[in-house]
Design an enzyme around this catalytic site. Structure first.
Site, PDB file in Angstrom:
ATOM      1  N   ASP A   1       0.786  -1.255   0.000  1.00  0.00           N
ATOM      2  CA  ASP A   1       0.000   0.000   0.000  1.00  0.00           C
ATOM      3  C   ASP A   1       0.815   1.302   0.000  1.00  0.00           C
ATOM      4  O   ASP A   1       0.501   2.233   0.764  1.00  0.00           O
ATOM      5  CB  ASP A   1      -0.968   0.020   1.208  1.00  0.00           C
ATOM      6  CG  ASP A   1      -1.980  -1.120   1.178  1.00  0.00           C
ATOM      7  OD1 ASP A   1      -1.962  -1.909   0.227  1.00  0.00           O
ATOM      8  OD2 ASP A   1      -2.794  -1.210   2.124  1.00  0.00           O
TER       9      ASP A   1
ATOM     10  N   LYS B   1      -7.060  -4.966  -2.975  1.00  0.00           N
ATOM     11  CA  LYS B   1      -7.827  -5.517  -1.842  1.00  0.00           C
ATOM     12  C   LYS B   1      -8.741  -4.439  -1.280  1.00  0.00           C
ATOM     13  O   LYS B   1      -8.487  -3.251  -1.477  1.00  0.00           O
ATOM     14  CB  LYS B   1      -6.870  -6.020  -0.763  1.00  0.00           C
ATOM     15  CG  LYS B   1      -5.990  -4.902  -0.222  1.00  0.00           C
ATOM     16  CD  LYS B   1      -4.980  -5.405   0.768  1.00  0.00           C
ATOM     17  CE  LYS B   1      -4.116  -4.299   1.291  1.00  0.00           C
ATOM     18  NZ  LYS B   1      -4.817  -3.251   2.027  1.00  0.00           N
TER      19      LYS B   1
ATOM     20  N   CYS C   1      -1.847  -2.796   7.620  1.00  0.00           N
ATOM     21  CA  CYS C   1      -1.777  -3.705   6.479  1.00  0.00           C
ATOM     22  C   CYS C   1      -0.500  -4.528   6.448  1.00  0.00           C
ATOM     23  O   CYS C   1      -0.520  -5.691   6.063  1.00  0.00           O
ATOM     24  CB  CYS C   1      -2.000  -2.929   5.190  1.00  0.00           C
ATOM     25  SG  CYS C   1      -3.728  -2.349   5.096  1.00  0.00           S
TER      26      CYS C   1
END
Ligand code: VGL
Ligand code: ZN
Length: 215
Positions: free
Chosen positions: A16, A115, A160
């Protein structure tokens, strides 16, 4: 990195590194931009194999505080799959904020996994959504190409990155967190421990190793 990297069975996971998680972004992580040169060095000089993940939410996503009347960012609510932290709206599909940073050497990635695109489930982990059942397809791909160890970098260390590293251990991979290639959101949890300390305790207990890059 002191550690020897096996070019066939080791992979770098870049989690990310998107505009919204960088300083100035909707959910900007303090000093998040400092990890980019470290990650670029690892991508171009250390790892042959790598993949990236991209948080990719619809506008009406369940994790956004603005979609729950009366709620504020960082409140926690109960959902059918468990406790969910509410966030400022971030990483909305097809927006500038959802794009991977243009400073990142993106041509190195073998694959990019998206995601969090189901409206009603959040997904911190690169492997499973927060219901712990819905798979992103990552495990199958890693097994198919013969990966044994996963080295984690990116944002955010306590969400994450941490959830991905936990699922990696559960799926049978050795997992490493590259300390200088990740930064945390660092929320204060109700039991007076920060999310960073809390996750680190769990990760160390399950055998995740913390290493420094050689940058
Ligand atoms: C993340 C909070 C919400 C992350 C994503 O990338 O760590 N954190 N969505
Ligand atoms: Zn998100």
């Amino acid at each position: 990195m002191i550690m020897h990297i096996n070019q066939q069975t080791d992979i770098l996971a870049v989690i990310d590194v998107q505009n919204d998680f960088l300083p100035g972004g909707a959910l900007g992580v303090k000093d998040g931009d400092q990890i980019i040169p470290v990650i670029n060095h690892l991508l171009s000089h250390r790892f042959q194999r790598s993949f990236a993940t991209q948080d990719w939410h619809p506008k009406d996503h369940i994790s956004f505080a603005c979609n729950h009347p009366g709620a504020k960012p960082y409140d926690a609510i109960e959902l059918p799959y468990g406790k969910q932290t509410l966030w400022p709206a971030h990483a909305v599909q097809n927006t500038k904020g959802a794009e991977l940073s243009s400073e990142l050497q993106q041509d190195c990635f073998q694959k990019i996994f998206r995601k969090g695109w189901h409206q009603d489930i959040d997904s911190y982990s690169a492997f499973y959504e927060n219901d712990c059942k819905t798979s992103t397809g990552l495990i199958n791909w890693l097994q198919k190409i013969g990966i044994k160890r996963i080295f984690f970098a990116g944002l955010a260390e306590d969400f994450c990155v941490a959830y991905s590293a936990m699922d990696a251990v559960n799926a049978g991979f050795e997992s490493y967190i590259i300390i200088d290639a990740t930064k945390p959101v660092n929320l204060m949890l109700s039991n007076q421990i920060s999310s960073t300390e809390y996750q680190k305790k769990i990760l160390l207990a399950i055998g995740t190793k913390y290493i420094l890059s050689d940058k």
